[in-house]
Structures are given as C-alpha cells and as structure tokens.
Design a protein around this motif. Structure first.
Motif, PDB file in Angstrom:
ATOM      1  N   PHE A  14       0.859  -1.195   0.000  1.00  0.00           N
ATOM      2  CA  PHE A  14       0.000   0.000   0.000  1.00  0.00           C
ATOM      3  C   PHE A  14       0.890   1.239   0.000  1.00  0.00           C
ATOM      4  O   PHE A  14       1.563   1.527   0.989  1.00  0.00           O
ATOM      5  N   GLY A  19     -10.053   9.371   6.382  1.00  0.00           N
ATOM      6  CA  GLY A  19      -8.910   9.618   5.510  1.00  0.00           C
ATOM      7  C   GLY A  19      -8.440  11.061   5.577  1.00  0.00           C
ATOM      8  O   GLY A  19      -7.337  11.376   5.155  1.00  0.00           O
ATOM      9  N   ALA A  20      -9.265  11.942   6.099  1.00  0.00           N
ATOM     10  CA  ALA A  20      -8.915  13.364   6.234  1.00  0.00           C
ATOM     11  C   ALA A  20      -9.931  13.962   7.203  1.00  0.00           C
ATOM     12  O   ALA A  20     -10.969  13.341   7.462  1.00  0.00           O
ATOM     13  N   PRO A  21      -9.649  15.158   7.735  1.00  0.00           N
ATOM     14  CA  PRO A  21     -10.593  15.726   8.702  1.00  0.00           C
ATOM     15  C   PRO A  21     -11.965  16.010   8.088  1.00  0.00           C
ATOM     16  O   PRO A  21     -12.054  16.453   6.954  1.00  0.00           O
ATOM     17  N   TYR A  59     -10.727   6.379  11.537  1.00  0.00           N
ATOM     18  CA  TYR A  59      -9.384   6.950  11.428  1.00  0.00           C
ATOM     19  C   TYR A  59      -8.427   5.775  11.286  1.00  0.00           C
ATOM     20  O   TYR A  59      -8.415   4.862  12.122  1.00  0.00           O
ATOM     21  N   GLY A  60      -7.686   5.782  10.210  1.00  0.00           N
ATOM     22  CA  GLY A  60      -6.680   4.740   9.987  1.00  0.00           C
ATOM     23  C   GLY A  60      -5.625   5.314   9.075  1.00  0.00           C
ATOM     24  O   GLY A  60      -5.671   6.486   8.719  1.00  0.00           O
ATOM     25  N   GLY A 107      -2.561   3.831   5.864  1.00  0.00           N
ATOM     26  CA  GLY A 107      -2.090   2.666   5.125  1.00  0.00           C
ATOM     27  C   GLY A 107      -1.331   1.706   6.019  1.00  0.00           C
ATOM     28  O   GLY A 107      -1.411   0.489   5.863  1.00  0.00           O
ATOM     29  N   GLU A 108      -0.628   2.250   6.985  1.00  0.00           N
ATOM     30  CA  GLU A 108       0.207   1.432   7.873  1.00  0.00           C
ATOM     31  C   GLU A 108      -0.623   0.664   8.898  1.00  0.00           C
ATOM     32  O   GLU A 108      -0.122  -0.235   9.572  1.00  0.00           O
ATOM     33  N   VAL A 118     -12.112  11.625  16.429  1.00  0.00           N
ATOM     34  CA  VAL A 118     -12.117  10.475  15.521  1.00  0.00           C
ATOM     35  C   VAL A 118     -12.587   9.217  16.267  1.00  0.00           C
ATOM     36  O   VAL A 118     -12.377   8.106  15.808  1.00  0.00           O
ATOM     37  N   THR A 142       2.245   7.116  14.226  1.00  0.00           N
ATOM     38  CA  THR A 142       1.401   7.514  13.098  1.00  0.00           C
ATOM     39  C   THR A 142       1.806   8.845  12.470  1.00  0.00           C
ATOM     40  O   THR A 142       1.400   9.140  11.358  1.00  0.00           O
ATOM     41  N   ARG A 144      -1.352  16.430  11.390  1.00  0.00           N
ATOM     42  CA  ARG A 144      -0.120  15.693  11.177  1.00  0.00           C
ATOM     43  C   ARG A 144       0.950  16.449  11.958  1.00  0.00           C
ATOM     44  O   ARG A 144       0.933  17.690  11.991  1.00  0.00           O
ATOM     45  N   LYS A 171      -6.864  14.786  -0.534  1.00  0.00           N
ATOM     46  CA  LYS A 171      -6.224  15.374   0.649  1.00  0.00           C
ATOM     47  C   LYS A 171      -5.500  16.659   0.248  1.00  0.00           C
ATOM     48  O   LYS A 171      -4.790  16.674  -0.761  1.00  0.00           O
TER      49      LYS A 171
HETATM   50  P1  AMP Z   1      -3.339   7.277   4.190  1.00  0.00           P
HETATM   51  O1  AMP Z   1      -2.319   6.371   4.748  1.00  0.00           O
HETATM   52  O2  AMP Z   1      -2.992   7.795   2.835  1.00  0.00           O
HETATM   53  O3  AMP Z   1      -4.706   6.681   4.239  1.00  0.00           O
HETATM   54  O4  AMP Z   1      -3.397   8.592   5.118  1.00  0.00           O
HETATM   55  C1  AMP Z   1      -3.632   8.435   6.492  1.00  0.00           C
HETATM   56  C2  AMP Z   1      -3.682   9.769   7.190  1.00  0.00           C
HETATM   57  O5  AMP Z   1      -4.911  10.446   6.877  1.00  0.00           O
HETATM   58  C3  AMP Z   1      -3.687   9.614   8.695  1.00  0.00           C
HETATM   59  O6  AMP Z   1      -2.397   9.429   9.224  1.00  0.00           O
HETATM   60  C4  AMP Z   1      -4.331  10.926   9.140  1.00  0.00           C
HETATM   61  O7  AMP Z   1      -3.398  11.991   9.108  1.00  0.00           O
HETATM   62  C5  AMP Z   1      -5.368  11.169   8.040  1.00  0.00           C
HETATM   63  N1  AMP Z   1      -6.663  10.635   8.462  1.00  0.00           N
HETATM   64  C6  AMP Z   1      -7.138   9.385   8.292  1.00  0.00           C
HETATM   65  N2  AMP Z   1      -8.365   9.265   8.815  1.00  0.00           N
HETATM   66  C7  AMP Z   1      -8.686  10.462   9.355  1.00  0.00           C
HETATM   67  C8  AMP Z   1      -9.818  10.980  10.063  1.00  0.00           C
HETATM   68  N3  AMP Z   1     -10.896  10.233  10.297  1.00  0.00           N
HETATM   69  N4  AMP Z   1      -9.763  12.276  10.477  1.00  0.00           N
HETATM   70  C9  AMP Z   1      -8.692  13.042  10.229  1.00  0.00           C
HETATM   71  N5  AMP Z   1      -7.596  12.631   9.566  1.00  0.00           N
HETATM   72  C10 AMP Z   1      -7.585  11.345   9.136  1.00  0.00           C
END
Ligand code: AMP
Length: 515
Positions: A158, A277-279, A300-301, A303-304, A332, A388, A405, A497
């Motif tokens: 991923f 994936g974002a706020p 809230y998750g 790729g890792e 979250v 994270t 972040r 994003k």
């Molecule tokens: P990715 O690995 O590309 O899916 O990006 C993950 C990052 O997206 C996380 O480390 C967070 O910074 C952000 N993110 C994921 N879920 C949320 C959420 N529910 N609210 C705010 N930021 C999130």
C-alpha cells in the motif's frame, strides 16, 4: 491464511448470487467470480511465469476486472500493488520501480503510458490489458487451488499518499487484512449476502480495503459505470442494490450531501457511509447528518494500520443529546476493538488525558513494515508501536481528537498552533467554502499563521476584518492568521487530501508583514 479463500468459498456456497456488479448489471455471480479468479491465478503462475511473493501491480480505474485482478493475484500467492490510477506516469513509474513489480494489469486508458515504462522500469516485464481477449483467455486457464500463505506474508503493498514526501510501500499482510475485516464486523456493521458495497472511491485505497469484509461475507461489490461520484447514478444504484455501504472521503460526503439527486433519493437501501482519511469539519458533518440521518460512521486509519485505529460509530453520531456531542463529532472516536492506542511524548512516554502528543498504535492490523526500507520501518515501529505522525489527545471517555499531522503543526513564538482548530473557526463564515492553514517561516516568531481561503460559490472573498473578528471571538489571539491568501481552489492529491506542502511552497520567499 490467504484472503483469497473468501472468494473460493463463496463460489461454492452461493454460486448464483451476484458477486460483482457493473452498475445495475451483474458482471459475475460468485460461482463465476471464483472460477475466473482460480483461472487467472493459474494463468498468472504458468503463462506469465509469476512466483508466490512476486509483486503484480494494478493501474486501473474502478472496474469489475479490478477485483478479478486483485483476487487472482492473491489466489496465486502474489503480492498486489494497487496504484492510484490518477497519478502521473512518472509517479507510477516510481512505485513500480520501488516495488519491483514484474507485471502490471491495466485498462485501455493507461495502457499507452504503461507500455512506455517497459524497459524503463527495470523489473517490469509485461503490461496486461483488462478487459481484453487475453484476459478472458487467462481467466479460463485450468484452475489451481488457493496458494497457501503464511499470515505474515505480504498481500497488499500500500503506497502512502505522500502528502509529506515520497510515497512508501506499507507491507500489509494477510493477517493485517483479516484483522481489519474482522474488526469491521466488531465495530461497524454486520454484513450479509444480499448486502452491497459501492465503490465510488478508488479501489486502490480506502474503498478497496473496506470492500474486503463485504467480499468475506458474500455481499455484492458494485462498481459505478461513471467510475466515480455521480449523484444521479448513485441514486439509481441505491434503488437497485439493497443494504448498501460506501466509503467516502470527507470531500465526497460533502458533495453527495449537497447533490439534489442524492438528497432527494429513497435512502431506504443505504446502510452506512464510512468516511475518513482526512478531517471532516463539523459544519459539513452536520449537513451530511441532516441528509443521511444516522448512517455515518467515521474511521481513522492509515495505510500502515489499514482502516483501523479509532472509529466514531453510527450510535455516537446519533447520540446528539449527549453533553459532549459536538466535541465527539470533532473527534475520531474511540480505539477500535483489535488495537491499543496511546498518545505519547517525544520519548514515547504516555501523556495524561487531555495532553497533546503523537498517536501510536499496536495490534495485529499494523503493517509488517515499509517495503525495502529497514530504517524507515525501525523508526515508524520503534518499541513495537506504529508511530502515526498524527498529533492528538484523548478525553476522559477515551475519545481521540486529532489535531494535525505532526509535520503540519505550527510553532509561533514558542506556542503550538494546530491548523485544524483555526480552519474549523474560519469555516463558520458563510462566505468561506474551503480553507487550509499553514505556517510560514518567520525571523521573529519562528513561524506565522497563513490561511488559504476559497470563497463560497458565487461570492467574493469575505473581508479580512470579518475573518479576524471570527477568530478573535473563538480562539486565542496568537492563533489567528497573520495573512490571508484568497485562492480559487486548494491543491489536493488524487485522494482529495489537501497538499499543505504545496501551500507552504507558495509562500516561500514572502515577507511576513504583508496581509
Ligand atoms: P493514508 O495512509 O494515505 O490513508 O493517510 C492516512 C492519514 O490520513 C492519517 O495518518 C491521518 O493523518 C489522516 N486521516 C485518516 N483518517 C482520518 C480521520 N478520520 N480524520 C482526520 N484525519 C484522518
């Protein structure tokens, strides 16, 4: 353990129930899906010469063959490298090179670009088109049984979305995918055959991951023919497919909620919208709740730690009488069933409730490491916890609120400023459609706060005095932007994003006193 057994099993159990749909039309029933994947796996092994553990990339728009390719890859014991199909050719080349992919499966739209990479990307031997006659021939090869895999073997490489640097390949194992899917049942929904999952977001990312528990339980995977988010089409698909769930980035949820075709649709068949994936900003969430009712579930998750660090359940969303409902909607949610989550300081010591630090997570869903990057792996997984890079704090009930972040944190005059907080305030202005706040280097303060503002549709930019007043009314004086930049749109990556590094780049060399 190999997650490909789900398809093989469903093929026996429900051979004539729909497995994959191309819009309203059934593309394959479970029986056909299972035999095609077993045939493709044989073709990948014996015609294409791939060995278990080899990497096979997928660069395709969402289409039924995407799922055939992915499960065929797993069935053959290979590692899938799903690449965001909207990336630039050079970005795709980087991922193919880094992963050492030997084969790439692609569609018409990307074939020319990818053909040009054979010879340029050293490991790449062949580009295979799907759909195509060749694809169909591969799919009818003499089927082979699912290749046995160790739970710690990589299944999905991923590539992180790279908002803060070059993408890295998180090695997601079969056990990781199993845990992520089981915890979907533990925390989000029970699923049944006859339910459906709509893939309106790219299968290379969240939608592909959230699709897995649906495959495990025999639900139908529905691919919109538009390949994306079209309100009229989604309204039609909602009529056709019951028990529908979909994964959507917050920007998509916002678009859907304001789409008259969706808002006016019969939502009886809509089970759950999983967003993350974002706020998700409070004003957008409130609007979405008014349209969709308590069908929203936040995740809230990263790729890792695929799909799974914390979650804000449908019940949380519905509990609007709770004294801390607003705070919860800005959080979250709570740690997912299968993980431990902590907030720590720079020395990895636990911070007390309410204090802000880095979010770390541990559990069977956490990746094995980064592909071919032992140093980055050791750094990210130090002490056995995934670091994270996100900054947040827990409240007394265990709800985690993310600030940002860690790289986006602004330090001005020694004070920490979390851009998200300033963004939430500016978004309250009816003349503001979107906003992103970043730090600009400053000789005197270290950094100063700059807000990039997109005005609401059809209106001119709101007066700076209004925005200033709003900030003074709601947040500490030192947090308010020292400068505003009005822009037509914010730069985003292909998953929607906001790319703060590009915004920071736009400020390079500016004097601090101009506003
Ligand atoms: P990715 O690995 O590309 O899916 O990006 C993950 C990052 O997206 C996380 O480390 C967070 O910074 C952000 N993110 C994921 N879920 C949320 C959420 N529910 N609210 C705010 N930021 C999130």
């Amino acid at each position: 353990m190999n997650v490909a057994v789900w398809v093989a099993r469903n093929g026996r159990r429900w051979p004539s129930a729909p497995a994959i749909a191309d819009g309203e039309r059934v593309h394959a029933h479970w029986g056909a899906f299972a035999s095609r994947t077993a045939g493709l796996a044989a073709g990948f092994r014996f015609e294409l010469g791939l060995e278990p553990g080899d990497r096979a990339a997928i660069v395709m728009q969402n289409r039924p063959e995407y799922l055939e390719a992915k499960f065929g890859i797993w069935h053959a014991g290979l590692m899938a490298v799903p690449v965001n199909a909207r990336l630039h050719r050079d970005e795709i080349a980087y991922i193919l090179e880094d992963s050492g992919a030997r084969i790439v499966f692609t569609d018409d739209q990307h074939a020319e670009d990818l053909d040009s990479l054979v010879g340029r990307v050293e490991s790449l031997e062949e580009v295979v088109l799907a759909p195509s006659d060749r694809w169909d021939r591969l799919a009818v090869a003499d089927p082979v049984p699912v290749v046995d895999r160790d739970p710690t073997d990589g299944a999905w490489l991923f590539y992180t979305s790279g908002t803060t640097g070059r993408p890295k390949g998180a090695v997601i194992t079969h056990r990781n995918l199993l845990m992520a899917s089981l915890s979907y049942f533990a925390d989000i929904d029970q699923l049944l055959p006859g339910d459906s999952v709509l893939h309106a977001a790219p299968l290379s990312h969240g939608s592909g991951l959230y699709g897995l528990p649906h495959v495990a339980k025999g639900a139908v995977s529905v691919i919109p023919q538009s390949g994306g988010v079209d309100g009229d089409e989604i309204a039609g698909l909602l009529n056709r497919w019951p028990g529908m769930s979909l994964f959507a980035a917050p920007t998509m949820v916002k678009r859907l909620a304001s789409d008259p075709a969706v808002a006016g649709a019969d939502l009886t068949n809509l089970k759950t919208i999983i967003y993350g994936g974002a706020p998700m900003y409070l004003t957008d969430l409130e609007e979405a709740l008014s349209v969709f009712g308590p069908r929203l579930d936040q995740i809230y998750g990263q790729g890792e730690s695929p799909m799974t660090i914390t979650g804000l359940s449908k019940a949380d969303h519905a509990d609007s009488k709770h004294a801390r409902w607003i705070e919860r909607m800005q959080s979250v949610g709570v740690a997912r069933t299968d993980v431990q989550v902590r907030v720590v300081d720079a020395n990895d010591r636990d911070l007390p409730m309410g204090e802000i630090g880095e979010v770390v997570v541990r559990g069977d869903v956490v990746m094995a490491g980064y592909w071919s990057q032992p140093d980055a792996t050791a750094e990210a997984l130090r002490g056995g916890w995934l670091h994270t890079g996100d900054v947040g704090s827990f409240d007394e009930d265990g709800y985690l609120t993310l600030r940002d972040r860690s790289k986006d944190l602004i330090i001005s005059g020694g004070m920490n400023i979390y851009p998200r907080e300033v963004e939430e305030v500016l978004l309250r202005h009816t003349g503001v459609r979107a906003v992103s706040v970043v730090g600009r280097p400053d000789m005197e303060w270290g950094e100063t706060v700059v807000a990039f503002v997109v005005a609401a549709e059809g209106s001119s930019p709101p007066p700076i005095e209004d925005l200033d007043r709003l900030c003074l009314d709601h947040i500490a004086r030192y947090k308010r932007p020292k400068a505003y930049r009005f822009v037509d749109s914010l730069p985003t990556n292909n998953y929607g994003k906001v790319l703060k590094r590009e915004l920071r780049g736009m400020l390079e060399g500016e004097a601090y006193s101009d506003r």
